[in-house]
Scaffold this motif. Structure first.
Motif, short mmCIF file in Angstrom:
data_model
loop_
_atom_site.label_atom_id
_atom_site.label_comp_id
_atom_site.label_asym_id
_atom_site.label_seq_id
_atom_site.Cartn_x
_atom_site.Cartn_y
_atom_site.Cartn_z
N MET A 55 -5.76 10.18 -31.46
CA MET A 55 -6.03 9.08 -32.38
C MET A 55 -7.03 9.52 -33.44
SD MET A 55 -4.73 5.90 -32.07
CE MET A 55 -3.15 5.80 -31.30
N GLN A 56 -7.01 8.80 -34.51
CA GLN A 56 -7.84 9.12 -35.68
C GLN A 56 -9.32 8.89 -35.40
OE1 GLN A 56 -6.47 6.98 -39.09
NE2 GLN A 56 -8.19 7.55 -40.36
N GLN A 57 -10.16 9.76 -35.98
CA GLN A 57 -11.61 9.59 -35.90
C GLN A 57 -11.99 8.36 -36.74
OE1 GLN A 57 -13.91 11.48 -34.17
NE2 GLN A 57 -15.45 10.02 -34.83
N LEU A 58 -12.82 7.50 -36.19
CA LEU A 58 -13.23 6.28 -36.88
C LEU A 58 -14.69 6.33 -37.27
CD1 LEU A 58 -11.42 3.65 -34.59
CD2 LEU A 58 -10.58 4.69 -36.71
N ASN A 59 -15.09 5.39 -38.09
CA ASN A 59 -16.47 5.31 -38.57
C ASN A 59 -17.31 4.49 -37.58
OD1 ASN A 59 -18.73 5.40 -40.15
ND2 ASN A 59 -17.98 3.96 -41.68
N PHE A 60 -17.38 4.99 -36.35
CA PHE A 60 -18.18 4.42 -35.27
C PHE A 60 -18.79 5.59 -34.51
CE2 PHE A 60 -15.13 0.85 -35.66
CZ PHE A 60 -16.01 -0.22 -35.65
N PRO A 61 -19.82 5.34 -33.72
CA PRO A 61 -20.29 6.41 -32.82
C PRO A 61 -19.14 6.83 -31.90
CG PRO A 61 -21.88 4.61 -32.90
CD PRO A 61 -20.65 4.13 -33.62
N GLY A 118 -11.75 0.21 -38.93
CA GLY A 118 -12.29 1.36 -38.23
C GLY A 118 -12.95 2.36 -39.15
N LEU A 119 -12.59 2.33 -40.42
CA LEU A 119 -13.15 3.23 -41.42
C LEU A 119 -14.13 2.48 -42.32
CD1 LEU A 119 -9.83 5.06 -42.33
CD2 LEU A 119 -11.59 5.78 -40.68
#
Length: 148
Positions: free
Chosen positions: A1-7, A122-123
């Protein structure tokens, strides 16, 4: 899955019939892992681990009636008194956050009356505080920590 803008979080995943499922800590079961579910689970962990929201106050994917039409919200956080504190709309990362997204959460909030709103794919994350007297929302830099 895609890397998201969360820890970065550690999730419980399992394969079943060539499909990946992710364990939902709130619903206490494995859910088919879609791009939107990936975002939803990151938001849940963000609320619990970064913002100190108790799991027992978080509700995921419940049915609501809006103008006699059944809809499903993504995430709601309750206050200790049972009032809704925060309403969250999650989209898949490839879905751009648009005015339509804000219109959707605003329609839901006419019924739910949350004090705070969050919209994310998520981004990009958007946080708002409701001003019910002026019938508008005020953008914030972040969602408040629990109890603040």
């Amino acid at each position: 899955m895609q890397q998201l803008n969360f820890p970065t979080y550690s999730f419980r995943l399992k394969n079943s019939e060539n499909k990946v499922a992710i364990f939902d800590e709130i619903r206490k079961k494995f859910i088919l892992l879609t791009p939107e579910e990936w975002v939803r689970q990151h938001v849940v962990y963000f609320l619990i681990k970064e913002k100190n929201y108790p799991k027992s106050y978080i509700n995921v994917e419940k049915l609501i009636k809006i103008n006699d039409v059944n809809k499903r919200y993504d995430i709601v956080v309750y206050q200790p008194n049972g009032a809704i504190f925060l309403l969250i709309e999650c989209k898949a990362p490839e879905v751009a956050i648009s005015q339509n997204t804000f219109d959707q959460i605003a329609r839901y909030n006419l019924t739910l009356k949350a004090k705070y709103l969050m919209v994310t794919n998520g981004l990009n994350h958007y946080f708002c505080e409701m001003d019910f007297e002026k019938e508008q929302y005020v953008f914030l830099k972040d969602v408040p920590e629990f109890g603040k």
